[in-house]
Enzyme design. Structure first.
Site, PDB file in Angstrom:
ATOM      1  N   GLN A   1       0.920  -1.177   0.054  1.00 38.35           N
ATOM      2  CA  GLN A   1      -0.051   0.098   0.118  1.00 38.35           C
ATOM      3  C   GLN A   1       0.981   1.113  -0.148  1.00 38.35           C
ATOM      4  O   GLN A   1       1.961   1.282   0.187  1.00 38.35           O
ATOM      5  CB  GLN A   1      -0.982   0.038   1.262  1.00 38.35           C
ATOM      6  CG  GLN A   1      -0.234  -0.089   2.535  1.00 38.35           C
ATOM      7  CD  GLN A   1      -0.913  -0.989   3.764  1.00 38.35           C
ATOM      8  OE1 GLN A   1      -2.270  -0.595   3.817  1.00 38.35           O
ATOM      9  NE2 GLN A   1      -0.275  -1.289   4.740  1.00 38.35           N
TER      10      GLN A   1
ATOM     11  N   ASP B   1       0.471   0.374  13.746  1.00 39.91           N
ATOM     12  CA  ASP B   1       1.111   1.536  14.629  1.00 39.91           C
ATOM     13  C   ASP B   1       1.400   1.282  16.226  1.00 39.91           C
ATOM     14  O   ASP B   1       2.130   1.939  16.764  1.00 39.91           O
ATOM     15  CB  ASP B   1       0.125   2.667  14.412  1.00 39.91           C
ATOM     16  CG  ASP B   1      -1.468   2.249  14.990  1.00 39.91           C
ATOM     17  OD1 ASP B   1      -1.655   2.180  16.111  1.00 39.91           O
ATOM     18  OD2 ASP B   1      -2.298   2.086  13.948  1.00 39.91           O
TER      19      ASP B   1
ATOM     20  N   ASP C   1       1.204 -12.682   7.322  1.00 39.54           N
ATOM     21  CA  ASP C   1      -0.239 -12.807   6.924  1.00 39.54           C
ATOM     22  C   ASP C   1      -1.150 -13.354   8.063  1.00 39.54           C
ATOM     23  O   ASP C   1      -1.026 -14.259   8.535  1.00 39.54           O
ATOM     24  CB  ASP C   1      -0.434 -13.761   5.772  1.00 39.54           C
ATOM     25  CG  ASP C   1      -1.596 -13.602   4.988  1.00 39.54           C
ATOM     26  OD1 ASP C   1      -2.868 -13.111   5.760  1.00 39.54           O
ATOM     27  OD2 ASP C   1      -1.707 -14.236   3.930  1.00 39.54           O
TER      28      ASP C   1
ATOM     29  N   ASP D   1      -7.728  -4.912  13.551  1.00 40.20           N
ATOM     30  CA  ASP D   1      -7.715  -3.454  13.472  1.00 40.20           C
ATOM     31  C   ASP D   1      -7.026  -3.455  11.772  1.00 40.20           C
ATOM     32  O   ASP D   1      -5.793  -3.249  11.784  1.00 40.20           O
ATOM     33  CB  ASP D   1      -6.741  -2.810  14.325  1.00 40.20           C
ATOM     34  CG  ASP D   1      -6.441  -1.433  14.164  1.00 40.20           C
ATOM     35  OD1 ASP D   1      -7.405  -0.587  13.422  1.00 40.20           O
ATOM     36  OD2 ASP D   1      -5.866  -0.707  14.715  1.00 40.20           O
ATOM     37  N   SER D   2      -7.896  -3.527  10.949  1.00 38.55           N
ATOM     38  CA  SER D   2      -7.730  -3.293   9.848  1.00 38.55           C
ATOM     39  C   SER D   2      -8.251  -2.119   8.994  1.00 38.55           C
ATOM     40  O   SER D   2      -8.901  -1.525   9.420  1.00 38.55           O
ATOM     41  CB  SER D   2      -8.003  -4.612   8.956  1.00 38.55           C
ATOM     42  OG  SER D   2      -9.508  -4.491   8.782  1.00 38.55           O
ATOM     43  N   THR D   3      -7.577  -1.994   7.654  1.00 39.55           N
ATOM     44  CA  THR D   3      -8.212  -1.067   6.631  1.00 39.55           C
ATOM     45  C   THR D   3      -9.646  -1.556   6.345  1.00 39.55           C
ATOM     46  O   THR D   3     -10.024  -2.545   6.742  1.00 39.55           O
ATOM     47  CB  THR D   3      -7.563  -0.919   5.676  1.00 39.55           C
ATOM     48  OG1 THR D   3      -7.373  -2.092   4.862  1.00 39.55           O
ATOM     49  CG2 THR D   3      -6.030  -0.372   5.851  1.00 39.55           C
TER      50      THR D   3
END
Length: 287
Positions: free
Chosen positions: A32, A87, A139, A158-160
């Protein structure tokens, strides 16, 4: 002096713009586009593929609610799996629970971790070096596929949004394995978007998880930089129905875990109230 503005185009007909007062990093990883910059109002900001993921100014809202709610709903979570969250903020909040013995974090993009360590050190604090933490660059799908039955008490995703690199974390196969590797009273939580604009995300995710979990629900948090109103955090449980405990029960669990004194959004009362959904959100949950 003119400055660059970054436009977040998550929705087709609605954008927000953030001024780049100081560009800290711009990198195209194997997965990304990553941008980290400073903004006068929000502090340091992390964007992935043009979408705001976290800001120093309001990260506490999302991180506290994504973490403290499922752990305290469980009440005795000792082993926690975190998928994504490069993060380090979720890892930090999980490890604030003195009752947690092991936290495994699996993030597919090592560049997000590296840039967060360099430019957003306040988000994770000392979590990276906590002996209870195991951080894996890999992964998440592969990890849950290979993990042992009943290996974890809580899974935090906690993903996009379910596009690009995050899409595989919203599939039947993923939720099937998550249910398998959770203990008898296990709980899974993940962000399900802003339902005022992304109702299909909450609806589809909840329907998928209802195939594998006895109880499927959601709670809300108001994160200013996630435009469109409440962010929903979808929760599914193998044991007790989520959101049924009183504030006194949650307070007692939080005191045992050592949680509460430093929180800026989460309280026992906010915890309980977050499960009370307005009808426009509740209608997207399985009946």
């Amino acid at each position: 002096m003119s400055r660059e503005w970054i436009s977040e185009g998550l929705y087709e007909g609605w954008r927000q713009e953030l001024r780049v007062d100081r560009l800290l990093a711009r990198r195209k990883s194997a997965f990304q586009d990553i941008v980290v910059f400073e903004n006068v109002d929000l502090g340091r900001v992390l964007m992935l593929d043009g979408v705001v993921q976290i800001t120093e100014r309001d990260e506490f809202v999302y991180q506290e609610m994504l973490t403290h709610v499922p752990l305290l709903e469980h009440g005795d979570a000792k082993r926690v799996l975190i998928i994504g969250a490069g993060d380090g903020g979720v890892l930090r909040r999980v490890l604030e629970h003195g009752t947690v013995e092991k936290a495994v974090m699996v993030e597919i993009d090592g560049d997000v971790i590296a840039l967060s360590k360099e430019f957003l050190p306040s988000i994770a604090g000392e979590a990276w070096t906590d002996p209870r933490a195991e951080v894996i660059v890999g992964d998440g799908i592969e990890y849950v596929t290979n993990a042992a039955d009943g290996a974890f008490d809580v899974i935090i995703v906690d993903s996009t949004d379910p596009i690009g690199v995050g899409e595989v974390l919203f599939t039947d196969s993923f939720y099937r394995h998550c249910a398998r590797i959770l203990s008898a009273n296990g709980i899974i939580v993940n962000q399900c978007g802003v339902p005022f604009m992304q109702a299909d995300e909450l609806r589809d995710t909840s329907a998928r998880r209802a195939q594998f979990f006895a109880h499927v629900s959601a709670y809300v948090a108001a994160v200013p930089t996630y435009v469109g109103g409440f962010m929903t955090l979808g929760v599914a449980a193998k044991g007790a129905v989520p959101g049924q405990h009183s504030a006194d029960v949650i307070r007692a669990r939080a005191q045992k875990a050592g949680i509460g004194a430093d929180c800026r959004y989460w309280t026992p009362e906010m915890h309980v109230a977050s499960f009370i959904l307005p009808p426009y959100i509740a209608k997207n949950l399985p009946r």
